[in-house]
Design an enzyme around this catalytic site. Structure first.
Site, PDB file in Angstrom:
ATOM      1  N   LYS A  38       0.818  -1.210   0.000  1.00  0.00           N
ATOM      2  CA  LYS A  38       0.000   0.000   0.000  1.00  0.00           C
ATOM      3  C   LYS A  38       0.855   1.263   0.000  1.00  0.00           C
ATOM      4  O   LYS A  38       0.538   2.239  -0.678  1.00  0.00           O
ATOM      5  CB  LYS A  38      -0.957  -0.001   1.184  1.00  0.00           C
ATOM      6  CG  LYS A  38      -2.000  -1.108   1.125  1.00  0.00           C
ATOM      7  CD  LYS A  38      -3.143  -0.885   2.079  1.00  0.00           C
ATOM      8  CE  LYS A  38      -4.059   0.218   1.619  1.00  0.00           C
ATOM      9  NZ  LYS A  38      -4.745  -0.076   0.354  1.00  0.00           N
ATOM     10  N   GLU A 136      -0.105  -1.026   6.978  1.00  0.00           N
ATOM     11  CA  GLU A 136       0.586  -2.294   6.729  1.00  0.00           C
ATOM     12  C   GLU A 136       1.936  -2.354   7.437  1.00  0.00           C
ATOM     13  O   GLU A 136       2.598  -3.387   7.386  1.00  0.00           O
ATOM     14  CB  GLU A 136       0.747  -2.536   5.230  1.00  0.00           C
ATOM     15  CG  GLU A 136      -0.555  -2.924   4.557  1.00  0.00           C
ATOM     16  CD  GLU A 136      -0.396  -3.307   3.104  1.00  0.00           C
ATOM     17  OE1 GLU A 136      -1.310  -3.966   2.576  1.00  0.00           O
ATOM     18  OE2 GLU A 136       0.623  -2.940   2.466  1.00  0.00           O
ATOM     19  N   LEU A 214     -16.455   4.736  -2.298  1.00  0.00           N
ATOM     20  CA  LEU A 214     -17.631   3.867  -2.421  1.00  0.00           C
ATOM     21  C   LEU A 214     -17.552   2.945  -3.629  1.00  0.00           C
ATOM     22  O   LEU A 214     -18.576   2.499  -4.146  1.00  0.00           O
ATOM     23  CB  LEU A 214     -18.895   4.735  -2.516  1.00  0.00           C
ATOM     24  CG  LEU A 214     -19.076   5.790  -1.419  1.00  0.00           C
ATOM     25  CD1 LEU A 214     -20.258   6.690  -1.747  1.00  0.00           C
ATOM     26  CD2 LEU A 214     -19.256   5.123  -0.059  1.00  0.00           C
ATOM     27  N   THR A 242      -7.304  -4.144  -8.054  1.00  0.00           N
ATOM     28  CA  THR A 242      -6.180  -4.091  -7.122  1.00  0.00           C
ATOM     29  C   THR A 242      -5.543  -2.711  -7.132  1.00  0.00           C
ATOM     30  O   THR A 242      -5.207  -2.180  -8.185  1.00  0.00           O
ATOM     31  CB  THR A 242      -5.115  -5.146  -7.495  1.00  0.00           C
ATOM     32  OG1 THR A 242      -5.726  -6.429  -7.574  1.00  0.00           O
ATOM     33  CG2 THR A 242      -3.997  -5.180  -6.474  1.00  0.00           C
ATOM     34  N   ALA A 243      -5.380  -2.130  -5.952  1.00  0.00           N
ATOM     35  CA  ALA A 243      -4.701  -0.846  -5.751  1.00  0.00           C
ATOM     36  C   ALA A 243      -5.463   0.360  -6.284  1.00  0.00           C
ATOM     37  O   ALA A 243      -4.909   1.453  -6.353  1.00  0.00           O
ATOM     38  CB  ALA A 243      -3.295  -0.866  -6.343  1.00  0.00           C
ATOM     39  N   ALA A 244      -6.734   0.181  -6.630  1.00  0.00           N
ATOM     40  CA  ALA A 244      -7.515   1.348  -7.049  1.00  0.00           C
ATOM     41  C   ALA A 244      -7.594   2.373  -5.920  1.00  0.00           C
ATOM     42  O   ALA A 244      -7.519   3.583  -6.142  1.00  0.00           O
ATOM     43  CB  ALA A 244      -8.912   0.917  -7.479  1.00  0.00           C
ATOM     44  N   GLY A 245      -7.761   1.879  -4.684  1.00  0.00           N
ATOM     45  CA  GLY A 245      -7.824   2.783  -3.548  1.00  0.00           C
ATOM     46  C   GLY A 245      -6.518   3.515  -3.317  1.00  0.00           C
ATOM     47  O   GLY A 245      -6.510   4.704  -2.959  1.00  0.00           O
ATOM     48  N   ASP A 246      -5.396   2.829  -3.526  1.00  0.00           N
ATOM     49  CA  ASP A 246      -4.091   3.474  -3.376  1.00  0.00           C
ATOM     50  C   ASP A 246      -3.866   4.506  -4.477  1.00  0.00           C
ATOM     51  O   ASP A 246      -3.283   5.572  -4.236  1.00  0.00           O
ATOM     52  CB  ASP A 246      -2.977   2.431  -3.402  1.00  0.00           C
ATOM     53  CG  ASP A 246      -3.043   1.494  -2.211  1.00  0.00           C
ATOM     54  OD1 ASP A 246      -3.477   1.939  -1.130  1.00  0.00           O
ATOM     55  OD2 ASP A 246      -2.658   0.320  -2.359  1.00  0.00           O
ATOM     56  N   ARG A 279      -6.669  -1.679 -16.046  1.00  0.00           N
ATOM     57  CA  ARG A 279      -5.387  -2.321 -16.321  1.00  0.00           C
ATOM     58  C   ARG A 279      -5.094  -3.351 -15.243  1.00  0.00           C
ATOM     59  O   ARG A 279      -5.577  -3.245 -14.120  1.00  0.00           O
ATOM     60  CB  ARG A 279      -4.270  -1.272 -16.335  1.00  0.00           C
ATOM     61  CG  ARG A 279      -4.518  -0.127 -17.299  1.00  0.00           C
ATOM     62  CD  ARG A 279      -3.571   1.024 -17.031  1.00  0.00           C
ATOM     63  NE  ARG A 279      -3.791   2.137 -17.948  1.00  0.00           N
ATOM     64  CZ  ARG A 279      -3.193   3.307 -17.846  1.00  0.00           C
ATOM     65  NH1 ARG A 279      -2.351   3.543 -16.862  1.00  0.00           N
ATOM     66  NH2 ARG A 279      -3.450   4.257 -18.732  1.00  0.00           N
ATOM     67  N   GLY A 281      -2.823  -5.398 -12.433  1.00  0.00           N
ATOM     68  CA  GLY A 281      -1.741  -5.157 -11.503  1.00  0.00           C
ATOM     69  C   GLY A 281      -1.977  -3.977 -10.582  1.00  0.00           C
ATOM     70  O   GLY A 281      -2.988  -3.279 -10.665  1.00  0.00           O
TER      71      GLY A 281
END
Length: 303
Positions: A38, A136, A214, A242-246, A279, A281
């Site tokens: 993260k 983390e 959301l 994956t990692a959209a929030g980051d 995309r 990853g």
């Protein structure tokens, strides 16, 4: 400059039609190793979105450590404060379904050895416009970094916390946070409120500003003394979330340090996240500033 104090992992990603149930074996159709974590993800997102970015954390002295370091450096992140410690690097085992949903197991490795920012790390934090934190790393280390930012004086960096994985947050940490950015599930776990607007209100009782993401429904922003603002998500076909929030958090920090007002900053961060979910990853999915600007131009800036 934005500084990020957080985790760095190597993601081991399996792609499959659906994730297996307990005790079940399914056949996947692809496997990739992708640098993640993260903290590292948010650093890459911020750097690609246009900010000078420094990463503070640790990798192991195994074969994965140099790969993680190189990926950060290649994205334009300053890795001079990324230290190498004996033992394995952090690992994340990720299962991605064809729908774009994912499940993740994180093994901390070198991240678990971080006890707080060193003296040189503190100097970097204090020169920053914003400090990005996640959960983390050991909680004591996160609190120590927030404490260092808060002690920086009048021009101290804005402390932006992504409270993931969700857990009880110490009062000292919350007192140092300027903006908290949980997703709706993390917000519910922290506040006990399943309704996002009620969760937002509960968060604002402890921090000055909050954004509850959301997913496909967008994001909800609030600050003390003002009405909540809802910004819808851009409608795109998700390949991997994956990692959209980051991506969202890193881009949001860039927007805020550039002085964008909240609603515009949320649209900027939402555009970055919309591009990333199309995309595969984590760090490999994150868009550049030119891509974000072009996406906003084509969409007229509106979801």
């Amino acid at each position: 400059m934005i500084s990020v104090f957080g985790s760095a992992n190597m993601d081991l990603v399996a792609y499959t039609g659906r994730a297996p149930a307990l005790g079940e074996t399914v056949t996947g159709h692809a496997f990739r190793t992708i640098p993640g974590g993260k903290g590292a993800n948010q650093a890459v997102a911020a750097a690609r979105a246009g900010a000078r970015t420094a990463f503070i954390g640790a990798v192991g002295d195994d074969a994965l450590g140099p790969q993680i370091r190189a990926a950060l450096a290649d994205a334009g992140v300053d890795v001079s404060r990324l230290r190498t410690v004996p033992g394995p690097s952090g690992i994340a085992h990720i299962v991605v379904e064809d729908s774009g949903g994912n499940s993740i197991i994180v093994i901390p490795g070198a991240n678990g050895t971080v006890t707080g920012p060193a003296e040189d790390d503190v100097a970097v934090i204090r020169r920053s416009a914003a400090l990005l934190l996640q959960l983390e790393l050991p909680m004591d280390a996160v609190v120590a970094a927030a404490r260092a930012a808060r002690a920086s004086g009048r021009e101290r960096p804005a402390v932006v916390l992504t409270p993931a994985p969700a857990r009880e947050l110490p009062a000292e940490l919350l007192q140092a946070v300027d903006l908290i950015v949980p997703n709706e599930h993390e917000a519910a776990a922290i506040t006990g409120e399943t309704d996002p607007e009620k969760a937002l209100a509960a968060l604002l009782a402890t921090v000055p500003e909050a954004v509850v993401t959301l997913g496909g429904e967008g994001a909800l922003y609030g600050s003390r003394g003002s009405a909540p603002v809802h910004v819808p998500a851009f409608k795109v076909e998700a390949t991997d979330t994956t990692a959209a929030g980051d991506t969202f958090a890193g881009a949001l920090a860039v927007a805020r340090t550039e002085g964008m007002p909240p609603e515009r900053a949320l649209r900027f961060a939402s555009a970055a996240a919309a591009l990333s979910v199309q995309r595969e990853g984590a760090s490999t999915s994150m868009p550049t500033r030119s891509e974000i600007d072009a996406f906003l131009t084509v969409s007229g800036g509106n979801p």
